[in-house]
Each structure stands twice: as C-alpha cells, then as structure tokens.
Scaffold this motif. Structure first.
Motif, PDB file in Angstrom:
ATOM      1  N   PRO B  80       0.833  -1.215   0.000  1.00  0.00           N
ATOM      2  CA  PRO B  80       0.000   0.000   0.000  1.00  0.00           C
ATOM      3  C   PRO B  80       0.863   1.258   0.000  1.00  0.00           C
ATOM      4  O   PRO B  80       2.081   1.196  -0.187  1.00  0.00           O
ATOM      5  N   LEU B  81       0.216   2.393   0.233  1.00  0.00           N
ATOM      6  CA  LEU B  81       0.950   3.662   0.271  1.00  0.00           C
ATOM      7  C   LEU B  81       1.920   3.653   1.451  1.00  0.00           C
ATOM      8  O   LEU B  81       1.683   3.016   2.474  1.00  0.00           O
ATOM      9  N   GLU B 101       7.472  -1.004  -5.465  1.00  0.00           N
ATOM     10  CA  GLU B 101       7.208   0.340  -4.954  1.00  0.00           C
ATOM     11  C   GLU B 101       5.833   0.419  -4.303  1.00  0.00           C
ATOM     12  O   GLU B 101       5.044  -0.535  -4.350  1.00  0.00           O
ATOM     13  N   SER B 102       5.566   1.554  -3.695  1.00  0.00           N
ATOM     14  CA  SER B 102       4.311   1.728  -2.973  1.00  0.00           C
ATOM     15  C   SER B 102       3.137   1.752  -3.930  1.00  0.00           C
ATOM     16  O   SER B 102       3.292   2.068  -5.111  1.00  0.00           O
ATOM     17  N   ALA B 103       1.961   1.459  -3.403  1.00  0.00           N
ATOM     18  CA  ALA B 103       0.714   1.390  -4.169  1.00  0.00           C
ATOM     19  C   ALA B 103       0.854   0.416  -5.339  1.00  0.00           C
ATOM     20  O   ALA B 103       0.620   0.764  -6.497  1.00  0.00           O
TER      21      ALA B 103
END
Lengths: 228, 337
Positions: B80-81, B101-103
């Motif tokens: 997630p973020l 990476e995030s998201a």
C-alpha cells in the motif's frame, strides 16, 4: 427535466413568459439564462455513482480500501476524502464523511465552498487540488495569482499535475476513476517521499544507490550468505 | 598385476565419474528451489496466496513479511501507500534484486530453475516494480506481465516497469546493461502484439510504441517555397495546389499538374521535369483560372500558394480574356528554374 418543466412548463411562470414571445425582451432573455445557469451550478454537474460496488468500502481497512479503489470504476467524494487522508497522514481515523471533510478543511486540503456531496462522483480537479496541497506543490503564476483565492483553483491544480506528468491531460471536471486515482496516489506518494514529507527508510534501487565504483550492480547479501 | 588391467580399471572409473558429472551440473539445483528473500521492508506490506482475490488481507494465509522471510512462487504481494519491499533471489545465481514500490500489487506465479535457467514469472496488477539482474553462472529468464504489456529482459540490470490505468512505462537506467523487450498487447495488429527494444537511458510507453511506427512520416514540408521544392515534395504541392475543389460543380475534379486536364489528353507530368514548360503544355497551375470553371475570388484554402496579381484592377480582365497571368508564378513556355 423536472427543473426545466418547473421553470418553463405551461403552468409555470417561465412558461407564461415564453408564451408571450412578443414581450420577451432582451433583459428577460438574459435573466432567464442566468437563472438557468444558477440552477445548474447549485445542483452541481456531478451526480451519484450509478454502479453498485461489490463491497462496502466503509467496512474495509485502509490497505484493503486502496485495493478497492484500484478496482472501482468511479470514485465518490467520500472515498476520495478518505484516500486523501490516507495519503496525508498514512491512515484515516475519521469514520464519517463529516469528520473527514472537517479534517481536510482544517488542514486546508479541501474547501467548504466546493459544496461536495459524499455520494456524488468526484471530479479530477478537486482531487488535483487536494494532491497539490498534500504534496506541497505550489504551482506557477496562475495558481498563485488566481487559483489561490478560489477562482480556477481546481483547474490550475489540474494543469500543474498534468505538467508534472502525474496526471494524463484531461479537463478538470472529468470524473475520477479508481485506477486513475491509484496511479495518482502512487505518484503523489513518490513525491512526498522525495520531499521527506513523512518518515521513510529510503529504500531504493537506482544507479545512485546500488552500483559500485565500477558500475556493477550491488546485490544485498541474503541470510545464507551472511552466516559463515 | 597386469598393467593393462590396472589401466582399464582406472579408465572405467574415470569414465563413470565423468558420466555422473554430466548428468547433474553442480551449479544448477533442480526443482523449485529458487526463492526471493526479504532484505528490506517498510510499511504495511501483505503477502498471501496468489489466487486469493479478496480485498481483506486479514484472512488466513496472509501475513506481513519480515526481513529474512523467504518467498516462493504462487504468492501475491500487496504494497500500500508509504510501503516498499526489497527482495533478493536465493540462491544468488544469477544475482537478482527486486524492489516493489508503494501502491502496487504483484503476484509471483512461477519461481524455479528450469531448463538451465532461473525462471521467474511475475504479474503486475498495478503499480511499479524495479529489478536488476547481474551476470551469473545460470541464465536468468524473467518476464513481468501487466494487463496491457509484457516486459522481457535481455541480461538487464535496474529497469523499471510501471503500470496504471491501462498505461505503462518501461525504462532502463542510464547505466543499465543489456536491453528490455517491451511487448504491448494490441488486438488486430501483427498477431496482437507490438514489440520494441529499450536500451540504457531509454523508456517506452504505450504511446511511444505506436509513435515509433509513425514518426518516419512526420516531417516538415515547406509548401510556401515552391521554387525550392523537389521530388515528392513538389509533387505533393502540385497535387494539392489549391483548396477550391469543393467549390467545383459536382462531378468535376480539381485540376493540377499531375492530374492533367479534364479531357485527359495531357499525359502525367514527369516528376523530374515538373518545372519544364514546352510550347505544347499548358500551365496547369493556373488552369482553374483560365478554363471555363467557376472561380471564387478569395483566400486559397489549400496549400496556400494563392495568387499574387501585380495589377488587381486588371485581374478580372485577364481572367475573362483567358490570357496568361502575370505575377510571380510560372509563365507559359517558361524553362526550368
């Protein structure tokens, strides 16, 4: 149609005006036009989302909610507000729309004058403005001179994000889809990490951090390689 | 002891040893022994079964990875973020590092040594993934598949694959080695796929892949410099010398140098001698003005050649008489410039 019938139907005052065409002078035409514009603006251009999601987003935790956003077709105002709070604070502790709206307005991320309804679909411009505020993107001359006091604030925020290639080129009143919102959140998170707007470990894989003097890739040692 | 027997015994032993070595290469373990070990993680990353499409990651089978955990094939990773996870292949042959990476949401459908290669098949649902593979004794066979595109590496380190909302970008860093093959899934075109190779410092998106096919046709043609044109450029301007065709009566076609006159008695012009005007050829550039066709004075909305009559008051007289036009353009019986 109900509004138009009430305004210009046979039994309405508007209809009485229209029936006497010879008395339809210029000022009356202008006033009717302005009245129609005011009605349209007051009810807003967006409406409720017509599709029904498979799950109730309110019951989902924050990480599952982000997965839900990636799948949903259109994003409502309430869902967008929750996403903005997750982006800004890392989590959303507010449970209702009023709490989320108040939290965002207190931080200056959203504006009360927008008069957004929780079940309506949110537009790209509003999201762009909130993203700019969260990521501390100041923008250019237009955003400072005109957008800062409300006129075209969402439009210029949208143009700023398009310029930064965080959003595809589109109009600011276009509906925001779930996949597009997730893409925007990902880029916004990268921007926040780059600016150190939240504490992070700086995990990276790039030429600057993972290459030795000879340019070879540095591969971290695993547990087996560390133990003798 | 008979030396011949000793020699044959030694030969037999050596032959069996060599045969045994050929059957099992020491550096390539068989079966599903390839794993990805977590070396760095932050945030609320969740790992679960690949086939679980439920949104809630608190169900059984889901866990939060820690440094040192080893992940195999058939798993799904949701980042997630404000989260990231860095993985390293184990055994490190070839040395491989991944960063999700995030998201992002990815799934690792296959992770094993097969046919002498470290085979990994990764599916990118949305988000971005970076990876780097160094040279090793074992060949690396890695493919990352997104809904609209597939990345296949060719001995590459530090590349990035991002996919969001039907749009993707594949890039190789400035110091990257090897190349990427970007394959865009597109129905109705070349077996449904467009493919491009990306080298160090380059990137390709869903727009660029298509633009690369069309950029060869994107060039400037100076249509105002009719004296400097030659070849196909001149032919182009002569064919499209005016925009008056839509004003002509129905059934009539605009006249130009190539098309000849309406009676068809003039042969097609030679591209190399378009400027030559002999006594028998009429100047077709001004043919709409001297032939009995309706002429609308005003702006020429075609290429913009237009007419620059020297004497405006005599223009209509010249038209009516059918005599040659003056001005800056080709005159009758004019030679090649």
């Amino acid at each position: 149609m109900v509004v138009l019938n009430a305004l210009f139907g046979p039994d309405s005052r508007g209809g009485a005006i229209m029936s006497q065409a010879h008395r339809f002078t210029g000022p009356r035409i202008l006033s009717c036009f302005l009245l129609a514009c005011m009605v349209a603006l007051s009810v807003g251009c967006a409406g409720p989302r017509k599709s029904v999601p498979e799950v109730n987003a309110a019951e989902l935790p924050d990480d599952a909610f982000q997965m839900y956003l990636a799948r949903v077709d259109l994003v409502t105002v309430d869902e967008a507000f929750r996403a903005m709070l997750i982006l800004a604070d890392g989590e959303c502790t507010a449970k209702t729309f009023d709490e989320r709206s108040a939290a965002l307005e207190a931080k200056g991320i959203s504006r009360k004058q927008w008069n957004l309804k929780p079940d309506n679909v949110i537009d790209c411009g509003s999201v762009a403005f909130m993203i700019c505020r969260i990521c501390q993107i100041k923008g250019g001359v237009d955003m400072h001179l005109i957008g800062s006091w409300g006129l075209g604030d969402r439009r210029y925020a949208m143009r700023e994000l398009v310029y930064r290639e965080m959003l595809e080129d589109a109009v600011d009143y276009q509906y925001m889809t779930g996949a597009r919102l997730m893409g925007l959140l990902a880029k916004a998170d990268q921007e926040m990490a780059r600016k150190n707007l939240y504490p992070n470990q700086g995990i990276d894989l790039s030429d600057e951090t993972d290459r030795d003097e000879k340019g070879n890739l540095i591969v971290p040692k695993t547990g087996e390689q560390k133990s003798p | 002891m008979n030396p011949n027997r000793i020699l044959s015994a030694v030969t037999l032993v050596l032959g069996c040893t060599v045969a045994a070595m050929a059957e099992e290469p020491a550096s390539k373990p068989s079966g599903e022994t390839l794993r990805y070990e977590v070396v760095q993680v932050e945030g609320k990353v969740r790992v679960g079964p690949e086939t679980d499409e439920a949104l809630n990651t608190n169900a059984p089978g889901w866990f939060s990875p820690k440094v040192g955990d080893r992940l195999g094939g058939g798993i799904q990773i949701r980042v997630p973020l404000r989260s990231k996870i860095k993985l390293v292949a184990m055994p490190a042959d070839p040395p491989t590092v991944l960063l999700i990476e995030s998201a992002s949401t990815i799934s690792i459908s296959e992770l094993a040594y097969k046919d002498g290669a470290a085979k990994s098949r990764i599916k990118l649902g949305y988000g971005a993934i970076r990876a780097g593979v160094s040279e090793g004794a074992t060949r690396s066979d890695m493919e990352i598949e997104a809904p609209s595109a597939t990345l296949s590496k060719r001995g590459t380190d530090i590349f990035r694959f991002e996919y969001h909302d039907g749009r993707f970008m594949m890039s190789l860093t400035e110091q990257g080695r090897g190349m990427l093959q970007a394959i865009q899934n597109q129905s109705g075109y070349q077996n449904g796929q467009l493919s491009r190779f990306v080298t160090a410092g380059q990137f390709v998106t869903q727009q660029l892949i298509r633009a690369i096919d069309n950029v060869q046709f994107d060039r400037q043609i100076n249509v105002n410099d009719q004296f400097g044109l030659s070849g196909n450029d001149k032919l182009f301007t002569l064919i499209n010398d005016h925009g008056l065709g839509f004003l002509l009566p129905a059934g009539l076609k605009p006249i130009n140098m190539i098309d000849g006159n309406r009676n068809g008695d003039q042969p097609l012009g030679d591209q190399e001698n378009l400027g030559n005007q002999n006594n028998n050829n009429q100047n077709n550039l001004i043919s709409p003005l001297v032939r009995p066709t309706p002429f609308v004075p005003g702006g020429d909305f075609g290429i913009g050649q237009g007419r620059l009559p020297i004497f405006r008051d005599t223009l209509q007289k010249r038209l009516n008489s059918g005599s040659e036009m003056g001005g800056l353009f080709f005159k009758k019986n004019q030679g090649t410039r």
